[in-house]
Design a protein around this motif. Structure first.
Motif, PDB file in Angstrom:
ATOM      1  N   LYS A   1      21.710  16.154  -2.336  1.00  0.00           N
ATOM      2  CA  LYS A   1      22.498  16.468  -3.553  1.00  0.00           C
ATOM      3  C   LYS A   1      21.923  15.783  -4.785  1.00  0.00           C
ATOM      4  O   LYS A   1      22.011  16.294  -5.894  1.00  0.00           O
ATOM      5  CB  LYS A   1      23.947  15.977  -3.357  1.00  0.00           C
ATOM      6  CG  LYS A   1      24.758  16.831  -2.427  1.00  0.00           C
ATOM      7  CD  LYS A   1      26.249  16.507  -2.628  1.00  0.00           C
ATOM      8  CE  LYS A   1      27.088  17.297  -1.659  1.00  0.00           C
ATOM      9  NZ  LYS A   1      27.611  16.537  -0.522  1.00  0.00           N
ATOM     10  N   THR A   2      21.337  14.582  -4.568  1.00  0.00           N
ATOM     11  CA  THR A   2      20.770  13.841  -5.708  1.00  0.00           C
ATOM     12  C   THR A   2      19.706  14.672  -6.403  1.00  0.00           C
ATOM     13  O   THR A   2      19.656  14.745  -7.633  1.00  0.00           O
ATOM     14  CB  THR A   2      20.168  12.503  -5.206  1.00  0.00           C
ATOM     15  OG1 THR A   2      21.199  11.757  -4.592  1.00  0.00           O
ATOM     16  CG2 THR A   2      19.546  11.707  -6.347  1.00  0.00           C
ATOM     17  N   LEU A   3      18.864  15.329  -5.619  1.00  0.00           N
ATOM     18  CA  LEU A   3      17.792  16.161  -6.196  1.00  0.00           C
ATOM     19  C   LEU A   3      18.403  17.311  -7.002  1.00  0.00           C
ATOM     20  O   LEU A   3      17.969  17.589  -8.135  1.00  0.00           O
ATOM     21  CB  LEU A   3      16.884  16.685  -5.085  1.00  0.00           C
ATOM     22  CG  LEU A   3      15.779  17.638  -5.514  1.00  0.00           C
ATOM     23  CD1 LEU A   3      14.798  16.955  -6.468  1.00  0.00           C
ATOM     24  CD2 LEU A   3      15.020  18.163  -4.292  1.00  0.00           C
TER      25      LEU A   3
ATOM     26  N   GLY B   1      14.793   0.683  -3.586  1.00  0.00           N
ATOM     27  CA  GLY B   1      14.116   0.639  -2.287  1.00  0.00           C
ATOM     28  C   GLY B   1      12.635   0.304  -2.409  1.00  0.00           C
ATOM     29  O   GLY B   1      12.158  -0.123  -3.470  1.00  0.00           O
ATOM     30  N   GLY B   2      11.909   0.511  -1.322  1.00  0.00           N
ATOM     31  CA  GLY B   2      10.493   0.171  -1.283  1.00  0.00           C
ATOM     32  C   GLY B   2       9.696   0.892  -2.369  1.00  0.00           C
ATOM     33  O   GLY B   2       8.981   0.262  -3.160  1.00  0.00           O
ATOM     34  N   VAL B   3       9.808   2.207  -2.433  1.00  0.00           N
ATOM     35  CA  VAL B   3       9.041   2.957  -3.437  1.00  0.00           C
ATOM     36  C   VAL B   3       9.608   2.706  -4.836  1.00  0.00           C
ATOM     37  O   VAL B   3       8.860   2.519  -5.800  1.00  0.00           O
ATOM     38  CB  VAL B   3       9.046   4.481  -3.122  1.00  0.00           C
ATOM     39  CG1 VAL B   3       8.268   5.244  -4.185  1.00  0.00           C
ATOM     40  CG2 VAL B   3       8.445   4.749  -1.741  1.00  0.00           C
TER      41      VAL B   3
ATOM     42  N   LEU C   1       1.216   3.054  -3.589  1.00  0.00           N
ATOM     43  CA  LEU C   1       0.377   4.243  -3.809  1.00  0.00           C
ATOM     44  C   LEU C   1       1.234   5.480  -4.058  1.00  0.00           C
ATOM     45  O   LEU C   1       0.893   6.332  -4.883  1.00  0.00           O
ATOM     46  CB  LEU C   1      -0.529   4.491  -2.597  1.00  0.00           C
ATOM     47  CG  LEU C   1      -1.659   3.483  -2.374  1.00  0.00           C
ATOM     48  CD1 LEU C   1      -2.378   3.762  -1.050  1.00  0.00           C
ATOM     49  CD2 LEU C   1      -2.657   3.533  -3.521  1.00  0.00           C
ATOM     50  N   THR C   2       2.352   5.585  -3.347  1.00  0.00           N
ATOM     51  CA  THR C   2       3.244   6.738  -3.548  1.00  0.00           C
ATOM     52  C   THR C   2       3.709   6.777  -4.999  1.00  0.00           C
ATOM     53  O   THR C   2       3.660   7.819  -5.663  1.00  0.00           O
ATOM     54  CB  THR C   2       4.466   6.638  -2.612  1.00  0.00           C
ATOM     55  OG1 THR C   2       4.009   6.540  -1.268  1.00  0.00           O
ATOM     56  CG2 THR C   2       5.377   7.839  -2.751  1.00  0.00           C
ATOM     57  N   ALA C   3       4.150   5.620  -5.494  1.00  0.00           N
ATOM     58  CA  ALA C   3       4.658   5.563  -6.868  1.00  0.00           C
ATOM     59  C   ALA C   3       3.542   5.861  -7.867  1.00  0.00           C
ATOM     60  O   ALA C   3       3.724   6.640  -8.815  1.00  0.00           O
ATOM     61  CB  ALA C   3       5.272   4.186  -7.129  1.00  0.00           C
TER      62      ALA C   3
ATOM     63  N   PRO D   1       0.780  -1.250   0.000  1.00  0.00           N
ATOM     64  CA  PRO D   1       0.000   0.000   0.000  1.00  0.00           C
ATOM     65  C   PRO D   1       0.808   1.296   0.000  1.00  0.00           C
ATOM     66  O   PRO D   1       0.652   2.112  -0.918  1.00  0.00           O
ATOM     67  CB  PRO D   1      -0.873  -0.136   1.256  1.00  0.00           C
ATOM     68  CG  PRO D   1      -1.035  -1.615   1.430  1.00  0.00           C
ATOM     69  CD  PRO D   1       0.299  -2.186   1.033  1.00  0.00           C
ATOM     70  N   LEU D   2       1.651   1.523   0.989  1.00  0.00           N
ATOM     71  CA  LEU D   2       2.252   2.857   1.099  1.00  0.00           C
ATOM     72  C   LEU D   2       3.196   3.147  -0.069  1.00  0.00           C
ATOM     73  O   LEU D   2       3.068   4.171  -0.751  1.00  0.00           O
ATOM     74  CB  LEU D   2       2.965   3.013   2.441  1.00  0.00           C
ATOM     75  CG  LEU D   2       3.284   4.472   2.802  1.00  0.00           C
ATOM     76  CD1 LEU D   2       3.259   4.687   4.309  1.00  0.00           C
ATOM     77  CD2 LEU D   2       4.602   4.946   2.228  1.00  0.00           C
ATOM     78  N   ALA D   3       4.112   2.233  -0.328  1.00  0.00           N
ATOM     79  CA  ALA D   3       5.088   2.479  -1.403  1.00  0.00           C
ATOM     80  C   ALA D   3       4.417   2.430  -2.773  1.00  0.00           C
ATOM     81  O   ALA D   3       4.703   3.255  -3.649  1.00  0.00           O
ATOM     82  CB  ALA D   3       6.214   1.456  -1.326  1.00  0.00           C
TER      83      ALA D   3
HETATM   84  N1  LIG Z   1       6.232  11.874   1.000  1.00  0.00           N
HETATM   85  C1  LIG Z   1       5.677  10.672   0.948  1.00  0.00           C
HETATM   86  O1  LIG Z   1       4.454  10.523   0.867  1.00  0.00           O
HETATM   87  C2  LIG Z   1       6.573   9.457   0.995  1.00  0.00           C
HETATM   88  C3  LIG Z   1       6.045   8.195   0.746  1.00  0.00           C
HETATM   89  C4  LIG Z   1       6.918   7.099   0.705  1.00  0.00           C
HETATM   90  C5  LIG Z   1       8.282   7.293   0.926  1.00  0.00           C
HETATM   91  N2  LIG Z   1       8.749   8.535   1.198  1.00  0.00           N
HETATM   92  C6  LIG Z   1      10.189   8.780   1.393  1.00  0.00           C
HETATM   93  O2  LIG Z   1      10.852   8.371   0.190  1.00  0.00           O
HETATM   94  C7  LIG Z   1      12.146   7.899   0.507  1.00  0.00           C
HETATM   95  C8  LIG Z   1      12.334   6.507  -0.105  1.00  0.00           C
HETATM   96  O3  LIG Z   1      11.466   5.597   0.542  1.00  0.00           O
HETATM   97  P1  LIG Z   1      11.679   4.022   0.388  1.00  0.00           P
HETATM   98  O4  LIG Z   1      10.608   3.349   1.149  1.00  0.00           O
HETATM   99  O5  LIG Z   1      11.890   3.687  -1.042  1.00  0.00           O
HETATM  100  O6  LIG Z   1      13.084   3.878   1.169  1.00  0.00           O
HETATM  101  P2  LIG Z   1      14.002   2.606   1.366  1.00  0.00           P
HETATM  102  O7  LIG Z   1      13.270   1.375   0.934  1.00  0.00           O
HETATM  103  O8  LIG Z   1      14.553   2.649   2.740  1.00  0.00           O
HETATM  104  O9  LIG Z   1      15.218   2.867   0.341  1.00  0.00           O
HETATM  105  C9  LIG Z   1      16.359   2.110   0.499  1.00  0.00           C
HETATM  106  C10 LIG Z   1      17.084   2.010  -0.833  1.00  0.00           C
HETATM  107  O10 LIG Z   1      17.595   3.273  -1.211  1.00  0.00           O
HETATM  108  C11 LIG Z   1      18.836   3.076  -1.883  1.00  0.00           C
HETATM  109  N3  LIG Z   1      19.646   4.289  -1.755  1.00  0.00           N
HETATM  110  C12 LIG Z   1      20.136   4.815  -0.613  1.00  0.00           C
HETATM  111  N4  LIG Z   1      20.817   5.959  -0.900  1.00  0.00           N
HETATM  112  C13 LIG Z   1      20.731   6.127  -2.249  1.00  0.00           C
HETATM  113  C14 LIG Z   1      21.223   7.101  -3.146  1.00  0.00           C
HETATM  114  N5  LIG Z   1      21.963   8.158  -2.728  1.00  0.00           N
HETATM  115  N6  LIG Z   1      20.947   6.973  -4.465  1.00  0.00           N
HETATM  116  C15 LIG Z   1      20.212   5.920  -4.912  1.00  0.00           C
HETATM  117  N7  LIG Z   1      19.725   4.949  -4.109  1.00  0.00           N
HETATM  118  C16 LIG Z   1      19.982   5.060  -2.787  1.00  0.00           C
HETATM  119  C17 LIG Z   1      19.452   1.902  -1.169  1.00  0.00           C
HETATM  120  O11 LIG Z   1      20.273   1.234  -2.093  1.00  0.00           O
HETATM  121  P3  LIG Z   1      21.817   0.860  -1.720  1.00  0.00           P
HETATM  122  O12 LIG Z   1      21.750   0.163  -0.396  1.00  0.00           O
HETATM  123  O13 LIG Z   1      22.196  -0.069  -2.815  1.00  0.00           O
HETATM  124  O14 LIG Z   1      22.552   2.119  -1.688  1.00  0.00           O
HETATM  125  C18 LIG Z   1      18.256   1.048  -0.758  1.00  0.00           C
HETATM  126  O15 LIG Z   1      18.016  -0.004  -1.664  1.00  0.00           O
HETATM  127  C19 LIG Z   1      12.263   7.947   2.027  1.00  0.00           C
HETATM  128  O16 LIG Z   1      12.874   9.158   2.386  1.00  0.00           O
HETATM  129  C20 LIG Z   1      10.803   7.963   2.487  1.00  0.00           C
HETATM  130  O17 LIG Z   1      10.619   8.548   3.751  1.00  0.00           O
HETATM  131  C21 LIG Z   1       7.917   9.618   1.259  1.00  0.00           C
END
Ligand SMILES: NC(=O)c1ccc[n+]([C@@H]2O[C@H](COP(=O)([O-])OP(=O)(O)OC[C@H]3O[C@@H](n4cnc5c(N)ncnc54)[C@H](OP(=O)(O)O)[C@@H]3O)[C@@H](O)[C@H]2O)c1
Length: 335
Positions: free
Chosen positions: A217-219, A155-157, A130-132, A126-128
């Motif tokens: 920095k990525t952004l 990652g998750g999203v 729906l976000t995508a 659900p969370l990831a």
């Molecule tokens: N605003 C919203 O509604 C919302 C909703 C969902 C998520 N989010 C945010 O979105 C972000 C991502 O969420 P997520 O659930 O996908 O997180 P996650 O599952 O914890 O992401 C982990 C993954 O990110 C990779 N990673 C780490 N640093 C990286 C970098 N500099 N460049 C590329 N890949 C990198 C890691 O790969 P490696 O280990 O291989 O480096 C790992 O596989 C979080 O900050 C979360 O809080 C916000």
């Protein structure tokens, strides 16, 4: 019932497993016996108090934002669900409560689980997912032929975003370390940049849409590789005024605060000719049904990196907090 409860804001010691009263059913609620719950970075961010400016529930508070389980009771106004249904949901943000043996969820936030998923995989969606979906379909209007850049694809999203962008017909470039490369390719990424070895802004390619899951920095580097006039949506950097207006019910004081804190990012985006938007995803049973259909048709795979028994939820959250998960992390309840 057993639940993972936030007692005060802070580090891992701030939350603990304890017995609490079962939640009270409201007329539009489903009471769900939770069989699995997904973990997300928002869980540790919330525990640390990083969301206090937006969400301030009374403590102690049962954590957890997404779940899969079986309906064991329904409120008097519930229309679409019955006792015995297998459901999944991104629960309401101000209610949370997914890290518990039972949870109450509004029927508008729930959807029927796709029959080809078990509870563990369903809780990861659900969370990831729906976000995508909301970022790529609604905010970026991804269409066939567009070149989409997704930072943080492993990652998750990201694991959902790559597949959803491909389903929408895009050409997908994403970033991943060597540890995540095979995974993101298997999900359909056309090009993969090893972010540990290459600066994104050195790319010569230019993109029509950017989805940022990393921030910092990525952004800034992403702004440099977008075609002028295009849009970058981030869920990992800083909220901007539209976040308050469109995602948080038009709270004016928040919009002013977000204007201030996002000033630098918005200036850099404007100088590059890019529109910047920070999205707060919203729970939606209707959107979740779209994901359920894609999963049932075999068009969307769910990647679960690790699952833990509920009793080891603190370890599970540590792993999410490490930032290294490949796909999703889930806790399961017996049976
Ligand atoms: N605003 C919203 O509604 C919302 C909703 C969902 C998520 N989010 C945010 O979105 C972000 C991502 O969420 P997520 O659930 O996908 O997180 P996650 O599952 O914890 O992401 C982990 C993954 O990110 C990779 N990673 C780490 N640093 C990286 C970098 N500099 N460049 C590329 N890949 C990198 C890691 O790969 P490696 O280990 O291989 O480096 C790992 O596989 C979080 O900050 C979360 O809080 C916000």
């Amino acid at each position: 019932m057993r639940a993972y409860v936030l007692r005060h804001y802070g580090g891992p010691e701030a939350a603990q497993l304890m017995d609490v009263a079962a939640p009270t059913l409201r007329p539009r609620d489903l009471l769900v016996e939770v069989r699995a719950a997904g973990l997300n970075p928002v869980d540790f961010k919330f525990r640390r108090g990083m969301l206090r400016v937006i969400l301030r529930p009374k403590l102690p508070f049962v954590l957890g934002n997404e779940l899969a389980g079986e309906v064991i009771a329904v409120g008097s106004d519930v229309k679409r669900f019955r006792v015995g249904d297998r459901v999944f949901a991104r629960v309401a943000k101000e209610r949370a409560g997914a890290f518990a043996e039972q949870a109450c969820i509004d029927e508008d936030d729930a959807a029927h689980m796709p029959p080809n998923l078990d509870f563990t995989a369903a809780a990861a969606v659900p969370l990831a997912g729906l976000t995508a979906l909301q970022a790529l379909r609604d905010e970026l209007d991804v269409k066939p032929g567009l070149k989409v850049f997704i930072s943080g694809g492993a990652g998750g999203v990201g694991t959902f975003a790559i597949q959803i962008a491909k389903w929408l017909g895009a050409h997908v470039t994403t970033t991943a370390s060597k540890r995540g490369e095979a995974l993101v390719r298997s999900l359909g990424a056309d090009e993969v940049i090893d972010y540990t070895a290459q600066n994104i802004s050195d790319r010569e390619d230019r993109y029509h849409a950017g989805f940022d899951l990393v921030g910092g920095k990525t952004l800034d580097q992403m702004f440099k590789i977008m075609k002028p006039g295009t849009k970058v949506v981030s869920v990992a950097a800083l909220p901007e005024p539209q976040t308050a207006i469109r995602d948080l019910g038009g709270r004016r004081a928040l919009a002013a605060l977000f204007w201030l804190i996002s000033y630098g990012i918005r200036s850099r985006a404007r100088r590059a000719g890019i529109r910047y938007r920070y999205l707060f995803m919203h729970p939606s049973g209707r959107d979740l049904a779209v994901l359920a259909e894609l999963i049932e048709q075999g068009k969307l795979k769910v990647i679960v990196d690790k699952k833990y028994p509920f009793g080891e939820i603190a370890e599970a959250l540590d792993y999410v907090e490490s930032g290294r998960a490949k796909g999703k992390v889930v806790v399961t309840f017996t049976p």
